[in-house]
Scaffold this motif. Sequence first.
Motif, PDB file in Angstrom:
ATOM      1  N   ALA A 207      44.852  31.374  33.996  1.00 45.81           N
ATOM      2  CA  ALA A 207      44.562  32.569  34.794  1.00 45.81           C
ATOM      3  C   ALA A 207      45.731  33.544  34.714  1.00 45.81           C
ATOM      4  O   ALA A 207      46.890  33.152  34.699  1.00 45.81           O
ATOM      5  N   THR A 208      45.404  34.809  34.652  1.00 40.35           N
ATOM      6  CA  THR A 208      46.454  35.827  34.602  1.00 40.35           C
ATOM      7  C   THR A 208      46.451  36.698  35.852  1.00 40.35           C
ATOM      8  O   THR A 208      47.066  37.744  35.875  1.00 40.35           O
ATOM      9  N   VAL A 209      45.754  36.267  36.876  1.00 47.45           N
ATOM     10  CA  VAL A 209      45.712  37.008  38.129  1.00 47.45           C
ATOM     11  C   VAL A 209      46.909  36.577  38.975  1.00 47.45           C
ATOM     12  O   VAL A 209      47.093  35.383  39.217  1.00 47.45           O
ATOM     13  N   PRO A 210      47.731  37.500  39.422  1.00 50.51           N
ATOM     14  CA  PRO A 210      48.900  37.129  40.223  1.00 50.51           C
ATOM     15  C   PRO A 210      48.503  36.387  41.488  1.00 50.51           C
ATOM     16  O   PRO A 210      47.436  36.621  42.057  1.00 50.51           O
ATOM     17  N   THR A 211      49.373  35.493  41.922  1.00 45.27           N
ATOM     18  CA  THR A 211      49.099  34.691  43.113  1.00 45.27           C
ATOM     19  C   THR A 211      49.667  35.319  44.376  1.00 45.27           C
ATOM     20  O   THR A 211      49.505  34.773  45.450  1.00 45.27           O
ATOM     21  N   MET A 212      50.335  36.432  44.264  1.00 44.34           N
ATOM     22  CA  MET A 212      50.891  37.128  45.417  1.00 44.34           C
ATOM     23  C   MET A 212      50.256  38.507  45.501  1.00 44.34           C
ATOM     24  O   MET A 212      50.130  39.193  44.491  1.00 44.34           O
ATOM     25  N   ARG A 213      49.856  38.897  46.686  1.00 43.64           N
ATOM     26  CA  ARG A 213      49.288  40.225  46.863  1.00 43.64           C
ATOM     27  C   ARG A 213      50.378  41.282  46.733  1.00 43.64           C
ATOM     28  O   ARG A 213      51.531  41.049  47.083  1.00 43.64           O
ATOM     29  N   LEU A 214      49.991  42.454  46.250  1.00 45.73           N
ATOM     30  CA  LEU A 214      50.946  43.556  46.097  1.00 45.73           C
ATOM     31  C   LEU A 214      51.533  43.935  47.446  1.00 45.73           C
ATOM     32  O   LEU A 214      52.714  44.255  47.547  1.00 45.73           O
ATOM     33  N   ARG A 215      50.733  43.885  48.493  1.00 46.05           N
ATOM     34  CA  ARG A 215      51.208  44.207  49.840  1.00 46.05           C
ATOM     35  C   ARG A 215      52.346  43.271  50.242  1.00 46.05           C
ATOM     36  O   ARG A 215      53.348  43.693  50.807  1.00 46.05           O
ATOM     37  N   GLN A 216      52.205  41.989  49.951  1.00 45.39           N
ATOM     38  CA  GLN A 216      53.250  41.022  50.275  1.00 45.39           C
ATOM     39  C   GLN A 216      54.509  41.283  49.455  1.00 45.39           C
ATOM     40  O   GLN A 216      55.618  41.177  49.960  1.00 45.39           O
ATOM     41  N   ALA A 217      54.322  41.601  48.181  1.00 48.60           N
ATOM     42  CA  ALA A 217      55.472  41.878  47.322  1.00 48.60           C
ATOM     43  C   ALA A 217      56.212  43.126  47.788  1.00 48.60           C
ATOM     44  O   ALA A 217      57.445  43.157  47.803  1.00 48.60           O
ATOM     45  N   LEU A 218      55.466  44.172  48.162  1.00 46.57           N
ATOM     46  CA  LEU A 218      56.099  45.381  48.681  1.00 46.57           C
ATOM     47  C   LEU A 218      56.900  45.080  49.938  1.00 46.57           C
ATOM     48  O   LEU A 218      58.053  45.520  50.079  1.00 46.57           O
TER      49      LEU A 218
END
Length: 178
Positions: free
Chosen positions: A81-92
Motif C-alpha cells: 500500500a502506498t497510502v500514508p498511515t498518518m493524516r495530513l491534519r495530524q502531521a501539520l
Amino acid sequence: ATAAVISFALGNPEAPHYVVHLAPLMTVCFLLLEARRLTFHRLWQDRVMLLERALVRPAIEGVDPTTGPSELAVLAPQLGATVPTMRLRQALARRLRRVYGFLFGVQLVAWGLKLTNHPSPADSTATIVARAHVGIAPGEVVIGAAIAAFVGVMAFAIFLGGSGDSETTPREDSDVHV
C-alpha cells in the motif's frame, strides 16, 4: 528564510513593517511540504518496524519465524500500500507543535519589534497601532488579524490536530500495528 526576512526588515529602518509578513507566508509553504513528507515518512517507518519485528527479532533470538502465525504473513498485503498511515491534519499539528509554532512566534515578535523600533522608537501604543496600517487597513485590524491568525494556528496545533503521540511509540491509529 525567516532569519533572512527578519534580518532584512530589522536591519533596514526604511523597510516597511509588512515585509516581515513574507516570512509567515513562506513558512506556511514549508510547513505544508514538510507535513506531507512526514505522512510518507510514517508509512515507511511502519514498514521498517514491521520487518524488524517479524524478521530481524526472530532471527536474532534464534526463533523460527515460520512456526506460529507470522505477523509479516498477516500484514504482507498492506506492505504494498502506498497510502500514508498518518493524516495530513495530524502531521501539520505535529510539525506546528515541534518547530513551526515557535517560528511563527519568533516572526510575530520580530514584527512587533519592527513596529516599536522603526523608523524611530515608538513613544506610545497609539504610535505602534498607527504604524501597523497596511494600505487602507487600519492598524487595529492588521494587529488583530495577525494575533488571531497566530492564536488560530496554535489552537489547531494543540486542540484539533489529533493526538500528540511520539514518533517512536506504537500507534493505534495506524493500519500496521507494530
